[in-house]
Motif scaffolding. Sequence first.
Motif, mmCIF file in Angstrom:
data_model
loop_
_atom_site.group_PDB
_atom_site.id
_atom_site.type_symbol
_atom_site.label_atom_id
_atom_site.label_comp_id
_atom_site.label_asym_id
_atom_site.label_seq_id
_atom_site.Cartn_x
_atom_site.Cartn_y
_atom_site.Cartn_z
ATOM 1 N N ASN A 167 0.857 -1.176 0.000
ATOM 2 C CA ASN A 167 0.000 0.000 0.000
ATOM 3 C C ASN A 167 0.895 1.228 0.000
ATOM 4 O OD1 ASN A 167 -1.863 2.006 0.401
ATOM 5 N ND2 ASN A 167 -3.069 0.839 1.885
ATOM 6 N N MET A 168 1.252 1.655 -1.195
ATOM 7 C CA MET A 168 2.234 2.717 -1.348
ATOM 8 C C MET A 168 1.726 4.039 -0.797
ATOM 9 S SD MET A 168 4.281 3.618 -4.746
ATOM 10 C CE MET A 168 5.602 4.786 -4.809
ATOM 11 N N SER A 169 0.447 4.287 -0.966
ATOM 12 C CA SER A 169 -0.066 5.611 -0.598
ATOM 13 C C SER A 169 -0.074 5.821 0.915
ATOM 14 C CB SER A 169 -1.451 5.811 -1.173
ATOM 15 O OG SER A 169 -2.110 4.594 -1.295
ATOM 16 N N ILE A 170 -0.498 4.785 1.668
ATOM 17 C CA ILE A 170 -0.479 4.946 3.130
ATOM 18 C C ILE A 170 0.980 5.043 3.592
ATOM 19 C CG2 ILE A 170 -1.119 3.919 5.347
ATOM 20 C CD1 ILE A 170 -3.538 4.875 3.863
ATOM 21 N N THR A 171 1.872 4.312 2.932
ATOM 22 C CA THR A 171 3.301 4.420 3.249
ATOM 23 C C THR A 171 3.761 5.863 3.087
ATOM 24 O OG1 THR A 171 3.538 2.230 2.284
ATOM 25 C CG2 THR A 171 5.564 3.431 2.747
ATOM 26 N N MET A 172 3.353 6.449 1.971
ATOM 27 C CA MET A 172 3.719 7.851 1.727
ATOM 28 C C MET A 172 3.172 8.747 2.827
ATOM 29 S SD MET A 172 3.195 8.312 -2.350
ATOM 30 C CE MET A 172 2.934 10.080 -2.227
ATOM 31 N N CYS A 173 1.948 8.461 3.195
ATOM 32 C CA CYS A 173 1.285 9.236 4.234
ATOM 33 C C CYS A 173 2.082 9.178 5.542
ATOM 34 C CB CYS A 173 -0.091 8.638 4.477
ATOM 35 S SG CYS A 173 -1.373 9.791 4.190
ATOM 36 N N VAL A 174 2.458 7.945 5.894
ATOM 37 C CA VAL A 174 3.219 7.753 7.131
ATOM 38 C C VAL A 174 4.540 8.502 7.037
ATOM 39 C CG1 VAL A 174 4.438 6.032 8.539
ATOM 40 C CG2 VAL A 174 2.131 5.554 7.688
ATOM 41 N N SER A 196 16.599 12.793 3.229
ATOM 42 C CA SER A 196 16.035 12.835 1.877
ATOM 43 C C SER A 196 16.847 11.979 0.906
ATOM 44 C CB SER A 196 15.954 14.278 1.382
ATOM 45 O OG SER A 196 17.254 14.820 1.354
ATOM 46 N N LEU A 197 18.137 11.759 1.233
ATOM 47 C CA LEU A 197 18.960 10.955 0.325
ATOM 48 C C LEU A 197 18.441 9.522 0.169
ATOM 49 C CD1 LEU A 197 22.571 12.263 1.069
ATOM 50 C CD2 LEU A 197 21.229 12.552 -1.022
ATOM 51 N N PRO A 198 18.323 8.772 1.292
ATOM 52 C CA PRO A 198 17.809 7.394 1.106
ATOM 53 C C PRO A 198 16.403 7.355 0.524
ATOM 54 C CG PRO A 198 17.971 7.943 3.436
ATOM 55 C CD PRO A 198 18.647 9.048 2.696
ATOM 56 N N ILE A 199 15.578 8.347 0.865
ATOM 57 C CA ILE A 199 14.215 8.358 0.323
ATOM 58 C C ILE A 199 14.262 8.568 -1.191
ATOM 59 C CG2 ILE A 199 12.033 9.657 0.275
ATOM 60 C CD1 ILE A 199 12.479 10.098 3.314
ATOM 61 N N ALA A 200 15.162 9.478 -1.610
ATOM 62 C CA ALA A 200 15.308 9.727 -3.046
ATOM 63 C C ALA A 200 15.761 8.467 -3.771
ATOM 64 C CB ALA A 200 16.303 10.854 -3.286
ATOM 65 N N GLY A 201 16.583 7.659 -3.041
ATOM 66 C CA GLY A 201 17.042 6.412 -3.655
ATOM 67 C C GLY A 201 15.968 5.341 -3.664
ATOM 68 N N LEU A 202 15.081 5.434 -2.690
ATOM 69 C CA LEU A 202 14.081 4.387 -2.503
ATOM 70 C C LEU A 202 13.014 4.387 -3.607
ATOM 71 C CD1 LEU A 202 13.972 2.324 -0.193
ATOM 72 C CD2 LEU A 202 12.168 3.701 0.850
ATOM 73 N N VAL A 203 12.679 5.588 -4.058
ATOM 74 C CA VAL A 203 11.591 5.684 -5.037
ATOM 75 C C VAL A 203 11.904 4.887 -6.319
ATOM 76 C CG1 VAL A 203 10.297 7.269 -6.515
ATOM 77 C CG2 VAL A 203 10.675 7.824 -4.103
ATOM 78 N N PRO A 204 13.092 5.095 -6.933
ATOM 79 C CA PRO A 204 13.395 4.269 -8.117
ATOM 80 C C PRO A 204 13.433 2.783 -7.788
ATOM 81 C CG PRO A 204 14.992 6.041 -7.876
ATOM 82 C CD PRO A 204 14.157 6.064 -6.650
ATOM 83 N N ALA A 205 13.938 2.453 -6.583
ATOM 84 C CA ALA A 205 14.022 1.042 -6.193
ATOM 85 C C ALA A 205 12.634 0.414 -6.149
ATOM 86 C CB ALA A 205 14.717 0.906 -4.844
ATOM 87 N N LEU A 206 11.699 1.145 -5.564
ATOM 88 C CA LEU A 206 10.338 0.615 -5.459
ATOM 89 C C LEU A 206 9.716 0.459 -6.846
ATOM 90 C CD1 LEU A 206 8.956 2.574 -2.392
ATOM 91 C CD2 LEU A 206 9.433 0.122 -2.541
ATOM 92 N N LEU A 214 5.732 1.983 -12.616
ATOM 93 C CA LEU A 214 6.263 2.850 -13.671
ATOM 94 C C LEU A 214 5.179 3.076 -14.727
ATOM 95 C CD1 LEU A 214 8.803 4.324 -14.679
ATOM 96 C CD2 LEU A 214 9.240 2.317 -16.113
ATOM 97 N N LYS A 215 4.489 1.995 -15.031
ATOM 98 C CA LYS A 215 3.408 2.098 -16.015
ATOM 99 C C LYS A 215 2.362 3.087 -15.538
ATOM 100 C CE LYS A 215 3.217 -2.136 -18.735
ATOM 101 N NZ LYS A 215 2.439 -3.372 -18.940
ATOM 102 N N ARG A 216 2.056 2.972 -14.232
ATOM 103 C CA ARG A 216 1.079 3.895 -13.673
ATOM 104 C C ARG A 216 1.578 5.322 -13.779
ATOM 105 N NH1 ARG A 216 -1.511 2.502 -7.925
ATOM 106 N NH2 ARG A 216 -2.553 0.536 -8.401
ATOM 107 N N LEU A 217 2.887 5.462 -13.555
ATOM 108 C CA LEU A 217 3.483 6.791 -13.607
ATOM 109 C C LEU A 217 3.336 7.354 -15.019
ATOM 110 C CD1 LEU A 217 5.106 8.431 -11.429
ATOM 111 C CD2 LEU A 217 7.129 7.807 -12.743
ATOM 112 N N MET A 218 3.634 6.511 -15.987
ATOM 113 C CA MET A 218 3.535 6.954 -17.371
ATOM 114 C C MET A 218 2.086 7.280 -17.702
ATOM 115 S SD MET A 218 6.573 6.847 -17.806
ATOM 116 C CE MET A 218 6.635 7.581 -19.429
ATOM 117 N N ALA A 219 1.185 6.470 -17.192
ATOM 118 C CA ALA A 219 -0.233 6.690 -17.464
ATOM 119 C C ALA A 219 -0.671 8.055 -16.960
ATOM 120 C CB ALA A 219 -1.064 5.602 -16.794
ATOM 121 N N PHE A 220 -0.070 8.475 -15.871
ATOM 122 C CA PHE A 220 -0.415 9.782 -15.318
ATOM 123 C C PHE A 220 0.007 10.893 -16.273
ATOM 124 C CE2 PHE A 220 2.427 12.942 -13.301
ATOM 125 C CZ PHE A 220 1.489 13.926 -13.018
ATOM 126 N N ILE A 221 1.177 10.694 -16.911
ATOM 127 C CA ILE A 221 1.676 11.738 -17.811
ATOM 128 C C ILE A 221 0.834 11.803 -19.089
ATOM 129 C CG2 ILE A 221 3.647 12.440 -19.228
ATOM 130 C CD1 ILE A 221 5.358 11.142 -16.858
#
Lengths: 376, 620
Positions: A167-174, A196-206, A214-221
């Motif tokens: 559940n990525m969104s609640i994770t983001m919320c937390v 912010s460094l590890p968080i910045a690294g975490l996003v591509p990892a996830l 990624l597909k969802r991300l592209m769909a948003f664009i």
Amino acid sequence: MSKKTKKLKIEYVNIPIVVATLLLVIFGVVMVFSASSYNAEIHYNNKYFYMTKQIIGAVLGIGAMIFFYFLDYHKLQKWKNWILLASFVLLAVVFIPGLGSTSNGATRWIRLPGFTIQPSEIAKFGFVIFVAGYLAKNFDVIKAFRGILPVLAVGGMMCVLIMLEPNMSITMCVGITMLVMLFIGGASLKHFAYMSLPIAGLVPALIIAEPYRLKRLMAFINPWENPKGEGYQLLQSLYSIGEGGLFGVGLFNSRQKYMFLPFSESDFIFSIICEELGLLGATITMLLYLVIIISGILIAKHAKDRFGALLAGGITTVIASQVLINIAVVSGSIPPTGVPLPFISAGSTSLVVFMSAIGILLNISKQSKQNVIKSS
Amino acid sequence: MILLLISLFIFLFGRLFYLQVVEAKFLQEKAEEQWTRDLPINAERGVIYDRNGIALAVSYTTYDIFVRHSNVEDEESVAKLLASKLGLNYDAVLSKVSNAKVSESLIKMQVESSVAKELKNSKLSGIYYSENTKRYYPYGDFLTQVLGYTTIDNIGQSGLELYYDKFLQGIDGYSKIQSDIRGTELYNTLDSYIPSVAGNNLILTIDYQIQLLCEQAAVRIMQEQKPTSAQIIVMDPNTGEILAMTSKPSFDLNSPPRNDVATLLAESKNLSIVDVYEPGSTFKILTTAAALEEKKTTLEDRFYDPGYRIVDGQKIKCWKHIGHGSQSMVDGLNNSCNSVFIDLALRLGLDKMYEYFEKFGFGTSTNVDFAGESGGILMDKDLVKKVDLARMGFGQAIAVTPLQQIRAISSVVNGGILYQPYFVKEISSNSGNYKKEFSSVAVRRTVSEDTSNKMRYMIEQVIKKANAIESFIPGYRVGGKTGTTELMSTTGKTGEHIASFVGTFPADKPEYVILVVVDRPTSGHYYGSIVATPYAKTVFEGIIKYKNIQPTEDLDRDLKLMEKNIQMPNLVGKSLSQAVGIIKNLGLQYELEGEGGKVLAQYPAPTEMLYKNGIVVLTT
């Protein structure tokens, strides 16, 4: 706590937040009915299926709100470790086969006879209570990195558990809540930079771990690229919003709710609000949230002690971040992620928990007002 | 903090404003597109009637059966029900029913409403019905090649169904309904409804009763003569209206052999229009008419036939190898003596002959309202040698369609006018808003009234006196001429013939002209007089009964003529000249099959009774 304070004295009640909350909850019941009746008729042969659950949630929520209004919030500070433990246990139970309930590829619910609960909804507030308690108690070491380490560790663990559901969104919320609370608590800006460094690294990892993100991300664009696939959900949401225009098509008159817009009664209920009540209805809804959030900030500001301030700040952050993320998602402003709209989206766990949180805010507000009255 | 918050909210407000005000129209159009579903309403195909209003092709309501997977509760019961009621394979149906990838699967088209009702009564969820129409031909295997058939989607494939397809089709309507994502209709949301417009109806020149007579006769030909094919046409010579046209073998239009394409193509061909044959002796009528018109002969003109003519050094035999001796023009036609018509053709000459071919409409299409008409085959005029011209005189070295032949002969007996043959008298809509009538089209004059009169007389004489008495009907005046052509086989196979008969009734003022063509009979006989003529007679007799036509002639006299008072002797084993002598003494006529000197077989069998001038066939 004297007997006197247990009596409801209207001058101690934060009227704007109560009115805004109750209006949103009642509005939520109506909108859940509107958005879900057709679906419910088809799948459960009962068009009141979701609405009934929502009303039960609202009644329980009002009870919880009243309970927390009367419960001295300082007790939460004492219980903070137990509350945190309970939160983790609930999060872990989801993964026990037979108890966890899976839907749309995510295991987020605990199945109990007659209903299901969503532990992450409870856990995020458990986390807020813990962090507020910890920071209030250890405010002297907060400027040092080791001082905030326990918060980061607990927050990280919780994020991992919620991410496993996933559940990525609640994770983001937390995550957002943790950062805001650390900021309010007085953590040094330097440490934010480190974090912010590890968080910045975490996003591509996830994203690499689950390519669908990624597909969802592209769909948003560009949702038009694959209108039947990844872009579908967002396009349907945009259709709903666009259909509403300035004044909407009228309450109950949504056409998108006829199964065109998935999750129309939960994560995407705001699109139906936009469709039925237009920009006007959407703006009024947002203003009501603004009333709650600004009241929350003021409560935090005027709290009589550090714990109260941090608790009120954390709760308000959770509410604000969910509202903003939800509306940003349904309007295609950020990549889609499923987060319920507080007080309105179908889901009784969420409703009860958010109303409990409002109860806590009211208690903090009451105690500060009593303080002001007493000292004057 | 609060400022940041408010600015975030203002950003979201701005985004919503953009979507709900600026982009609203675009998004609304897109959304509305997906909310509605068009349901076609199939237009009913027009009815085809015979000239008296008897429906020959109609349409009735059927149902197309669909399954929507998302609404099916019990896949197996639904599949079982559909398989059993619709006669389909259970596994195939189940795979369609359980296919979640498509929103809707077509199970079967054109299901009868009684079956659809049974399915509806089962109350199983997930089965949907869409109205359709199906072509139905009440008389089945009747007028098969002329009417033609349609596809399962009601599109004309052959015959009049094809030629008049755009008139018959009508205009499909549709209704637009509001639906949910699965296409399920939402209550009371009919958006727009455009009714279908039924196709136009056709009224044919065909007369059901006469067609029925021809169908029955053709079936009998197929049974009794066992030919490759048989065609019968009846035409009104005074208008060009086609009253009946049949071709066998054929099939029931309600169940075309769609799985056997070769048979379907072969049997749906209207041979009378699209196929050609060498007309043979019936063509002698036309040669005679041309020669009379050009004053190259008279009824009293005399000819001598030794059994052959030598043209350009080639010996062209008459069918009667021992010769007809001296005979008049009238006798020549009666005897169907080839030598006479060789003379006429040569007297006319190549140019005149071709001029008459053109006048009679050979080598070009008749413009009949039918697809795929053949114009017939004429030799390139520059390549025609004298010997070819000679053969053309008796109907060889030329290929025509049966329709061309009957129309040309009609012009000879109707006073000299060539008409355009046609099937459709009227096209009209049910509402009466559209109506188009077709009337007879006179193309040109072929011969003069006088020649036509003479020809009517001669053709009647053939029946009365000569070798076509099989078609004589006591009390009535019938004219006619037989034809028999040996096929020039490419495989070297001999003994294959096309037998034909053209008849006129009443002979003095014909209202009906009939042409019977029997292709390669295998019953043992091939003379038109035996293989074709008797069937034409039954059709005329049927018409007399149907139209209640009163006799015009002295019945007693005619009956005497028809009295069978001559007993057939046994001629087998006798020499040809002996046998011929006996036959002549008895007052009978004869035809020969074979070129031997001894009788090997005879028809009819010994002791059978014959009438005066009856024909005996001797096989030598």
